[in-house]
Design an enzyme around this catalytic site. Structure first.
Site, short mmCIF file in Angstrom:
data_model
loop_
_atom_site.label_atom_id
_atom_site.label_comp_id
_atom_site.label_asym_id
_atom_site.label_seq_id
_atom_site.Cartn_x
_atom_site.Cartn_y
_atom_site.Cartn_z
N ASN A 209 0.84 -1.19 0.00
CA ASN A 209 0.00 0.00 0.00
C ASN A 209 0.88 1.24 0.00
O ASN A 209 2.03 1.18 0.44
CB ASN A 209 -0.86 0.04 1.27
N ASP A 277 -4.40 -5.74 2.13
CA ASP A 277 -5.55 -6.59 2.41
C ASP A 277 -5.38 -8.01 1.90
O ASP A 277 -6.08 -8.91 2.33
CB ASP A 277 -6.81 -5.97 1.78
N ASP A 305 -7.39 -9.18 9.58
CA ASP A 305 -7.52 -7.77 9.97
C ASP A 305 -6.95 -7.59 11.38
O ASP A 305 -7.49 -8.11 12.35
CB ASP A 305 -8.99 -7.34 9.92
N LYS A 337 -16.89 1.32 9.53
CA LYS A 337 -15.65 0.59 9.84
C LYS A 337 -15.46 0.49 11.35
O LYS A 337 -15.02 -0.53 11.87
CB LYS A 337 -14.45 1.32 9.25
N1 CTP Z 1 -6.21 -2.75 9.22
C1 CTP Z 1 -5.59 -3.78 9.89
N2 CTP Z 1 -5.37 -4.98 9.29
C2 CTP Z 1 -5.75 -5.18 8.01
C3 CTP Z 1 -6.38 -4.13 7.29
C4 CTP Z 1 -6.60 -2.93 7.91
O1 CTP Z 1 -5.23 -3.59 11.06
N3 CTP Z 1 -5.51 -6.36 7.45
C5 CTP Z 1 -6.49 -1.50 9.93
C6 CTP Z 1 -5.72 -0.29 9.46
O2 CTP Z 1 -4.50 -0.16 10.17
C7 CTP Z 1 -6.68 0.82 9.80
C8 CTP Z 1 -8.05 0.18 9.62
O3 CTP Z 1 -7.84 -1.22 9.70
O4 CTP Z 1 -6.60 1.21 11.15
C9 CTP Z 1 -8.76 0.49 8.33
O5 CTP Z 1 -7.92 0.28 7.23
P1 CTP Z 1 -8.42 0.67 5.78
O6 CTP Z 1 -7.31 0.37 4.82
O7 CTP Z 1 -9.02 2.03 5.78
O8 CTP Z 1 -9.63 -0.29 5.57
P2 CTP Z 1 -9.76 -1.78 5.20
O9 CTP Z 1 -10.10 -2.57 6.40
O10 CTP Z 1 -8.55 -2.26 4.46
O11 CTP Z 1 -11.05 -1.77 4.27
P3 CTP Z 1 -11.23 -1.18 2.78
O12 CTP Z 1 -9.91 -1.40 2.09
O13 CTP Z 1 -12.33 -2.00 2.23
O14 CTP Z 1 -11.60 0.26 2.93
#
Ligand code: CTP
Length: 407
Positions: A209, A277, A305, A337
């Site tokens: 990312n 992800d 997650d 979220k």
């Molecule tokens: N996060 C995490 N572990 C993952 C994915 C996300 O701990 N595998 C945490 C990030 O550190 C952040 C929060 O979840 O605090 C949201 O991350 P974000 O990238 O905004 O969202 P996603 O859960 O990845 O969802 P999407 O990509 O569908 O928006």
């Protein structure tokens, strides 16, 4: 909070000296520099070699050592310390300190120093209870020497009572508290994730990312400034480790998850990392070669997650904060979220233009259970300070354990 601090550990004679080896290990693990003086009494119980191996430093034993005096010198040894810890502090060592004797390297260093001193007494219960020892301890206390222990329990000599040296973990906590005394988050432990994760496809390629790690690093720094003992778990970034923050560098989401679990229990968790992800189901051992008429396909699988795992863990931190990087319906998505992941607060970022990545500025909205507060564009350092201050205000007004947003 103790990363980068210089601790001079004086190990005097007592069977509890073996526990000091574990104390050295804990201090080193937290990033402190530990130099040790082993008295001749201490050396009856543990060897200089084990102390040197664990502290990764030379061990000092002899006041009259020409070599030690030339290279370091007892004055420098005590002057360079941020804190002197005497563990175990035998009855004899305490008596010498109270009297100001300087007949060996340990007592000379103590007399030649104006640094804070902590003693961790260890002796037979009669020796501890003796008026001589009690008066000596009172004298030291009057001079500002702090104390950890002794504890009650079974003793090596077969008797039971007050005199056992405090356990290494207790001494470690007292040392941590010493360095954060008076600050609002003193005694609190915090975990911060930052940066991207890289999920390998083959030895040279990865999925990742966009993230500079700057916001997470600033949050770790702000928590540390307010007295918390901080573990920062970061993916690959160009940022330097922060003095007094225990920085753990990882690459993949799985490694970040493992490091986070190992950091539990803790009081506060802030997940600022841009965790990938997905990761490849199968990582190729050799570099995938390019061919003219086909492109490779990768089977991906979802990564765990980390934020949600921490929020729902049996050892859930008292206060969990996540981030939401969104390109549309920023606040609505962030609110969803927060509930989905079970964290207490979420910081919503509009990343639609991409300008936030690598920038020193950020514009965020703080989403709590009952409000969404827009913060103006400001430096990531200011966002971090403001967030930590909001947490302190909240912790002061709320019973944290009732905060879980998952209700
Ligand atoms: N996060 C995490 N572990 C993952 C994915 C996300 O701990 N595998 C945490 C990030 O550190 C952040 C929060 O979840 O605090 C949201 O991350 P974000 O990238 O905004 O969202 P996603 O859960 O990845 O969802 P999407 O990509 O569908 O928006």
């Amino acid at each position: 909070m103790i990363t980068g601090k210089n601790i001079l550990l004086i190990i005097s004679g007592g069977i509890a000296a073996y526990k000091s080896l574990e104390l050295i290990r804990l201090l080193k693990k937290s990033g402190a520099h530990v130099r040790c003086i082993l008295t001749s009494g201490g050396a009856q119980f543990i060897t200089p070699l084990s102390v040197a191996s664990l502290s990764e430093e030379e061990v000092y034993t002899d006041l009259w050592s020409l070599k030690d005096e030339t290279e370091m010198g007892h004055i420098r040894l005590s002057r360079e310390a941020d804190l002197i810890v005497v563990a175990p502090a035998s009855a004899n060592m305490i008596a010498k300190m109270a009297q100001g004797l300087a007949d060996d390297l340990a007592s000379t260093c103590l007399l030649a120093s104006d640094k804070p001193v902590m003693i961790c007494p260890a002796m037979n219960q009669m020796m501890w209870a003796h008026p001589a020892t009690q008066e000596n301890v009172a004298t030291l206390q009057k001079r500002g020497v702090t104390r950890c222990g002794p504890n009650a329990g079974d003793m090596a000599c077969g008797e039971t009572g007050l005199g056992r040296m405090a356990e290494p973990e207790e001494i470690f906590d007292s040392i941590t508290t010493h360095f954060s005394a008076g600050k609002p988050l003193a005694g609190k432990t915090a975990l911060v994730t930052a940066g991207p994760t890289y999920e390998p496809l083959d030895p040279v390629r990865f999925i990742g990312n966009r993230s500079s790690g700057k916001q997470g690093f600033e949050i770790a720094r702000a928590l540390m400034r307010q007295g918390a003992s901080v573990t920062l778990i970061t993916g690959p970034t160009a940022l330097e480790s922060i003095e007094s923050v225990n920085t753990i560098r990882i690459e993949t989401a799985a490694e970040m998850l493992d490091a986070c679990k190992a950091a539990l229990p803790c009081d506060i968790a802030v997940c600022a990392a841009a965790v990938s992800d997905w990761s490849a189901k199968q990582v190729q051992n050799q570099k995938i070669k390019k061919t003219k008429d086909s492109v490779p396909h990768f089977d991906l699988e979802a990564n765990v997650d980390i934020l949600e795992t921490l929020s729902r863990d049996s050892k859930r931190p008292g206060f969990v904060i996540g981030f939401a990087a969104e390109t549309e319906n920023v606040i609505e998505n962030a609110k969803m979220k927060r509930l989905k992941k079970g964290c207490d607060w979420i910081i919503a970022n509009d990343v639609s233009g991409g300008e936030v990545f690598g920038s020193d500025q950020n514009k965020v909205t703080l989403v709590t259970a009952d409000a969404a507060q827009d913060w103006s564009t400001q430096s990531k350092e200011n966002v971090a300070d403001k967030l930590v201050q909001a947490m302190i205000d909240h912790l002061n007004n709320t019973n944290v354990t009732s905060l879980n947003a998952a209700e």
